[in-house]
Scaffold this motif. Sequence first.
Motif, PDB file in Angstrom:
ATOM      1  N   ASP A  29       0.766   0.273 -23.958  1.00  0.00           N
ATOM      2  CA  ASP A  29      -0.575   0.524 -23.855  1.00  0.00           C
ATOM      3  C   ASP A  29      -0.897   0.073 -22.508  1.00  0.00           C
ATOM      4  N   SER A  77       3.569  13.354 -24.894  1.00  0.00           N
ATOM      5  CA  SER A  77       2.326  14.077 -24.601  1.00  0.00           C
ATOM      6  C   SER A  77       1.312  13.646 -25.391  1.00  0.00           C
ATOM      7  N   PHE A  78       0.134  13.817 -24.872  1.00  0.00           N
ATOM      8  CA  PHE A  78      -1.108  13.398 -26.069  1.00  0.00           C
ATOM      9  C   PHE A  78      -1.288  14.731 -27.146  1.00  0.00           C
ATOM     10  N   ARG A  93      -8.143  19.283 -21.866  1.00  0.00           N
ATOM     11  CA  ARG A  93      -6.881  18.649 -22.159  1.00  0.00           C
ATOM     12  C   ARG A  93      -5.871  18.955 -21.219  1.00  0.00           C
ATOM     13  N   ILE A 135      -6.462  16.221 -18.912  1.00  0.00           N
ATOM     14  CA  ILE A 135      -5.653  14.627 -19.253  1.00  0.00           C
ATOM     15  C   ILE A 135      -4.417  14.877 -18.964  1.00  0.00           C
ATOM     16  N   LEU A 136      -3.603  15.853 -19.088  1.00  0.00           N
ATOM     17  CA  LEU A 136      -2.413  15.810 -19.138  1.00  0.00           C
ATOM     18  C   LEU A 136      -1.718  15.906 -17.445  1.00  0.00           C
ATOM     19  N   ALA A 152      -2.444  12.334 -16.255  1.00  0.00           N
ATOM     20  CA  ALA A 152      -1.205  11.444 -16.781  1.00  0.00           C
ATOM     21  C   ALA A 152       0.112  11.709 -16.240  1.00  0.00           C
TER      22      ALA A 152
END
Length: 177
Positions: free
Chosen positions: A92, A128-129, A147, A150-151, A154
């Motif tokens: 986390d 991955s998410f 999305r 986001i990737l 990240a």
Amino acid sequence: MLELAILGFLYDAALHGYELRKRITALTGHVRPVAESTLYPAIKRLEKAGLLARETQPGAVAAPRHVLSLTPAGGQELRKRLAEPARGDITDENRWFTLLAFLRHLDDVEAQAGVLRQRLAFLEEPASFFYDGERPLRAEELDDPFRRGILTIARATSRAELAWLRDTLASLDGITR
């Protein structure tokens, strides 16, 4: 995470509750605000466990202040939590940052490196998410711009952290040789 932050900040210096809350909020508050209704019960638990001591000091202008300090058992508990982080402390991001903020208090360089190696191993796992069945999707495979964003973010963050981890581990390995 909250207890680790309390122990870590009090390892640095004795603080009254308001100052402790300000420091915790500065570290984690942008994602997880620290309410008094959460902080003070955690302080009481740590105090009851013998990890914190409370001393009443006269206030500069107003009422007396309760100053919290770490007991020797509290310092030992902090070092134990740093040396033996839970899986969630590694995976986390917010908990990881809290752990990382106090890792310097772990005197054993090998133990510090061991914690960093756990994070490195986690970041090197394919992830991955978003997934297609069991296969992690990459940003370039997504039509959804949000999305994909986001990737993309990240991936950039992970690359920066991987570089820092590898450099820091090389530096720590140089110290132990």
